[in-house]
Enzyme design. Structure first.
Site, PDB file in Angstrom:
ATOM      1  N   GLY A 160     -36.389  42.917  11.821  1.00 19.57           N
ATOM      2  CA  GLY A 160     -35.868  42.522  13.122  1.00 19.57           C
ATOM      3  C   GLY A 160     -36.421  41.245  13.706  1.00 19.57           C
TER       4      GLY A 160
ATOM      5  CD1 TRP B 149     -36.057  35.545  10.933  1.00 16.61           C
ATOM      6  CD2 TRP B 149     -34.060  34.893  10.195  1.00 16.61           C
ATOM      7  NE1 TRP B 149     -36.264  34.607   9.950  1.00 16.61           N
ATOM      8  CE2 TRP B 149     -35.059  34.193   9.477  1.00 16.61           C
ATOM      9  CE3 TRP B 149     -32.724  34.664   9.884  1.00 16.61           C
ATOM     10  CZ2 TRP B 149     -34.758  33.261   8.486  1.00 16.61           C
ATOM     11  CZ3 TRP B 149     -32.416  33.735   8.892  1.00 16.61           C
ATOM     12  CH2 TRP B 149     -33.418  33.041   8.208  1.00 16.61           C
TER      13      TRP B 149
ATOM     14  CG  ASP C   1     -24.981  47.452   1.220  1.00 16.93           C
ATOM     15  OD1 ASP C   1     -25.037  46.226   1.469  1.00 16.93           O
ATOM     16  OD2 ASP C   1     -25.158  47.921   0.084  1.00 16.93           O
TER      17      ASP C   1
ATOM     18  CG  ASP D 155     -34.824  36.050   5.816  1.00 13.72           C
ATOM     19  OD1 ASP D 155     -34.814  35.068   5.045  1.00 13.72           O
ATOM     20  OD2 ASP D 155     -35.872  36.591   6.198  1.00 13.72           O
TER      21      ASP D 155
ATOM     22  CE  LYS E  55     -35.711  34.772   2.339  1.00 12.81           C
ATOM     23  NZ  LYS E  55     -36.551  36.000   2.243  1.00 12.81           N
TER      24      LYS E  55
END
Length: 242
Positions: A88, A90, A127, A151, A191
């Site tokens: 959590g 970000w 998901d 990320d 990322k």
């Protein structure tokens, strides 16, 4: 928000951390050398210490803070979606910058891992690769986002090229989502792992955004192969996309 990107250079402070370090030393013979090195590095990481001081759930928060301090793509009043949000950090950074409320959250996160509730942030425990996830995110946010963050990273195998390809796949899925939902002028940050396969994705991003950057913030460990792809100013959907 207070500047916190230059944490103290010392190790993790406080008596609690000292006691934990002593326990780690005592158990050194019962854990693998690689695990011991990770624990010692973690305990002496200034970003880990600063995250406790500032109330962030992870040191990864400073990666987003540092990138945003340089490129200033997160601003007050924006709507943000965070993919792979656990634990959590970000979401916390985004919420503090853009502003939000419990009644009408401006930040929505998603992860298949459980994330403890965060004030003024909506969190979906599912998901992102599930077929229903994109629609659920937009429904929860109530509008198209100004910013999509990711990320996400696949669990590492120790084989560099395999890890690179698996994480690039997640980056590509995140980019596809961003291209389908971002408002014109919106931004995308994700990322990636260095390894070459990101070049195709970079080419796609350059077609749809005015500016695209490779970014490795100071909070990203120097020995890590991770980097971030930052795409600014979405041009809007093309006729082919529509």
């Amino acid at each position: 928000m207070k500047k916190t990107t230059k944490p103290p250079t010392g190790g993790y402070g406080g008596s609690g951390s000292h006691e934990l370090y002593q326990r780690v030393k005592k158990k050194a013979g019962t854990i693998k050398a690689s695990s011991r090195r990770w624990l010692e590095r973690h305990l002496n990481d200034p970003y880990v210490h600063q995250s406790k001081v500032d109330g962030y759930r992870s040191r990864a928060a400073y990666k987003l803070i540092e990138i945003n301090e340089r490129y200033k793509f997160l601003k007050k009043g924006q709507k943000v979606i965070d993919l792979g949000a656990a634990p959590g950090g970000w979401c916390q950074v985004a919420e503090r910058i853009v502003g939000s409320s419990n009644e009408k959250p401006s930040v929505v996160g998603i992860d298949y891992l459980h994330v403890d509730p965060l004030p003024r942030v909506a969190m979906l425990e599912m998901d992102f690769l599930h077929a229903d996830a994109p629609q659920k995110l937009i429904e929860t946010l109530g509008t198209k986002p100004d910013v999509v963050l990711s990320d996400m990273a696949a669990p590492t195998t120790g084989h560099r090229q395999t890890d690179h390809l698996r994480t690039i796949y997640l980056c590509e899925v995140a980019a596809d989502f961003a291209l389908s939902v971002l408002k014109p002028g919106g931004h995308f940050l994700a990322k990636a792992f260095q390894g070459g396969a990101e070049n195709t994705l970079l080419a796609i991003l350059k077609q749809h955004f005015k500016k695209v950057y490779h970014v490795k913030p100071p909070a990203s460990r120097s020995e890590s192969v991770e980097l971030y792809l930052l795409a600014l100013e979405f041009k809007g959907k093309t006729k082919i996309q529509e």
